[in-house]
Design an enzyme around this catalytic site. Structure first.
Site, PDB file in Angstrom:
ATOM      1  N   LYS B  98      35.839  27.508  26.138  1.00 43.45           N
ATOM      2  CA  LYS B  98      35.954  28.116  26.172  1.00 43.45           C
ATOM      3  C   LYS B  98      37.712  27.830  27.485  1.00 43.45           C
ATOM      4  O   LYS B  98      36.703  27.514  28.729  1.00 43.45           O
ATOM      5  CB  LYS B  98      36.456  29.245  26.511  1.00 43.45           C
ATOM      6  CG  LYS B  98      36.877  30.767  26.773  1.00 43.45           C
ATOM      7  CD  LYS B  98      36.146  31.626  27.596  1.00 43.45           C
ATOM      8  CE  LYS B  98      37.302  32.771  27.885  1.00 43.45           C
ATOM      9  NZ  LYS B  98      37.043  33.278  28.861  1.00 43.45           N
ATOM     10  N   GLY B 159      39.385  40.930  33.478  1.00 45.62           N
ATOM     11  CA  GLY B 159      38.606  42.588  34.309  1.00 45.62           C
ATOM     12  C   GLY B 159      39.297  43.391  34.870  1.00 45.62           C
ATOM     13  O   GLY B 159      39.222  44.081  35.543  1.00 45.62           O
ATOM     14  N   ALA B 185      40.272  39.130  27.166  1.00 46.00           N
ATOM     15  CA  ALA B 185      40.629  40.083  28.265  1.00 46.00           C
ATOM     16  C   ALA B 185      40.735  40.812  28.151  1.00 46.00           C
ATOM     17  O   ALA B 185      41.774  41.032  27.316  1.00 46.00           O
ATOM     18  CB  ALA B 185      40.669  38.744  29.083  1.00 46.00           C
ATOM     19  N   ASN B 207      33.808  40.814  29.100  1.00 41.66           N
ATOM     20  CA  ASN B 207      32.423  40.855  29.989  1.00 41.66           C
ATOM     21  C   ASN B 207      32.640  42.114  30.907  1.00 41.66           C
ATOM     22  O   ASN B 207      31.594  43.029  30.977  1.00 41.66           O
ATOM     23  CB  ASN B 207      32.283  39.766  30.717  1.00 41.66           C
ATOM     24  CG  ASN B 207      31.404  38.893  32.089  1.00 41.66           C
ATOM     25  OD1 ASN B 207      31.192  38.022  32.061  1.00 41.66           O
ATOM     26  ND2 ASN B 207      30.623  39.812  32.152  1.00 41.66           N
TER      27      ASN B 207
END
Lengths: 72, 258
Positions: B98, B159, B185, B207
Site C-alpha cells: 500500500k 484519521g 482514508a 482504521n
C-alpha cells in the site's frame, strides 16, 4: 578496535575487527526475536537475508533493522 | 445478493470487502476481537525500527489467517517509500504494497506526483501496488493506467472521520477507472462505508473509525454490515432519483373522495 555505527538511529560502539559481518550485528541486536520478519537496510539500501552472511559493515554505517508494526 | 460475489486480488478470492488497519486500538485483545468480528480477511501493517528492548512484532499476536497488506505510511519521498516497500517485501514475503506518500505532516494529504512516479517504478519492480491517492479522477486514472493493482482514493484526510466530502469526484473516479477502487482514508461513520460501496467501489479500508471509537468491537461489526449493505445496494440496482413523488400504493380502487 572499537568503531562507531548507527543502529536504528542510535550511535553504537562495535568491534569491527572482531567481526564486520552484518549477520553478526543483526543476530546480536535482534537475537530475542523469535520470528523471521526482520528486514535490514544499510545506508538506505536494502540488504536481503541471503546477503547478511557476506555483507561487510564499515565504520559510520547506518543500519536499520525493522519488523512489522501496527499500521493503517 | 449473489453468494459468489468475491473480492479478487492477485488470484485470491476474498469474501470480505472490508480491509482493516491494525493501529490505534486501546489494547491487543480489543484489536484481535475487532478484526475477528469485522470478518475482515486483509489487514494492513507498517514496518518500523525494532524495539531493541521488547522486540515483539504485531504478527506474533495476530491470527495467521489474515492476508497482510503492508504500507509505506509516514513516507514523504519516493526514495523513502521505495526503500520501505523493499523492506516490507523482505520482512513479510509479499509483493503487495500500500503505497502512501504524504506531502506534509499537517494534512497527511497524498503527494500525487511522487505517488505516480513511485507507483510506476514499483510496478516495474514487480510490486502489486495499492496506491493511496487524492480523490482526483485524473490522478486515479493515471495510477490505474500505469498498472496499479488498485487505486485508493481518500474521501477525506487520514484519521479525520470527515467522511465523503466530494461525492461527485468519487462518482467520476468509478466512471473513469475500470479496475479496483478501494476507499482508503476518511471514513468516520458506517454510512460513509455504505455510501462508497453503493457507488460501486470494490472495498473499504479503515482504521481510526473503528479503533478510536468508544466501542471498537461493536463498531467493527457495524462496519462489516455497512460494507455489505452498500455492496448489496450496488449489486441490486438502485432506483433512479426522481424530482417528484411516485406513490407506491395503487390509486386504483381507492374509495371516493369525500
Amino acid at each position: 578496535m572499537i568503531n562507531t555505527i548507527y543502529l536504528n538511529g542510535k550511535k553504537t560502539q562495535v568491534d569491527l575487527e572482531k567481526s564486520n559481518l552484518l549477520i553478526d550485528i543483526v543476530e546480536k541486536y535482534s537475537r530475542k526475536i523469535k520470528n523471521q520478519n526482520i528486514a535490514v537496510a544499510v545506508n538506505m539500501k536494502i540488504v536481503t537475508k541471503s546477503e547478511w552472511k557476506t555483507f561487510k559493515i564499515e565504520k559510520n554505517d547506518k543500519i536499520e533493522i525493522v519488523s512489522p508494526f501496527p499500521g493503517g | 445478493m449473489n453468494k459468489k460475489d468475491y473480492f479478487e486480488i492477485d488470484g485470491k478470492k476474498f469474501n470480505s470487502r472490508l480491509i482493516m488497519g491494525t493501529s490505534l486500538y486501546p489494547n491487543q485483545s480489543v484489536l484481535i476481537e475487532s478484526l475477528e468480528k469485522s470478518e475482515t480477511e486483509i489487514i494492513t501493517v507498517s514496518v518500523r525500527r525494532i524495539d531493541l528492548k521488547s522486540q515483539t512484532n504485531i504478527l506474533q499476536v495476530l491470527d495467521k489467517k489474515y492476508t497482510i497488506l503492508p504500507n509505506t505510511a509516514g513516507c514523504f519521498s519516493s526514495k523513502e517509500a521505495i526503500l520501505t516497500a523493499e523492506l516490507c517485501r523482505e520482512s513479510l514475503n509479499t509483493n503487495w504494497i500500500k503505497l502512501e506518500i504524504i506531502a506534509d505532516y499537517e494534512t497527511l494529504l497524498p503527494d500525487s506526483s511522487e505517488t505516480i512516479k513511485t507507483s510506476e517504478y514499483l510496478v516495474k519492480k514487480g510490486f502489486l501496488v495499492f496506491a493511496y491517492c487524492s480523490d482526483d479522477p485524473v490522478t486515479c486514472k493515471r495510477l490505474e493506467d500505469l498498472g496499479c493493482e488498485a487505486v485508493m482514493p481518500m474521501i477525506s484526510p487520514i484519521g479525520s472521520g470527515l467522511g465523503v466530502r466530494n461525492e461527485h469526484n468519487l462518482e467520476l473516479i468509478r466512471e473513469f477507472c475500470n479496475g479496483k477502487i478501494i476507499v482508503d482514508a476518511g471514513v468516520g461513520k458506517p454510512s460513509d462505508a455504505t455510501k462508497v460501496m453503493e457507488l460501486g467501489y470494490d472495498a473499504v479500508l479503515l482504521n481510526s473509525s473503528v479503533a478510536r471509537s468508544i466501542d471498537p468491537i461493536n463498531m467493527a461489526i457495524s462496519m462489516k454490515h455497512a460494507v455489505l449493505a452498500g455492496r448489496g445496494g450496488y449489486l441490486s440496482g438502485m432506483i433512479e432519483k426522481n424530482k417528484y413523488a411516485q406513490h407506491s400504493s395503487s390509486m386504483k380502487g381507492k374509495i371516493s373522495n369525500f
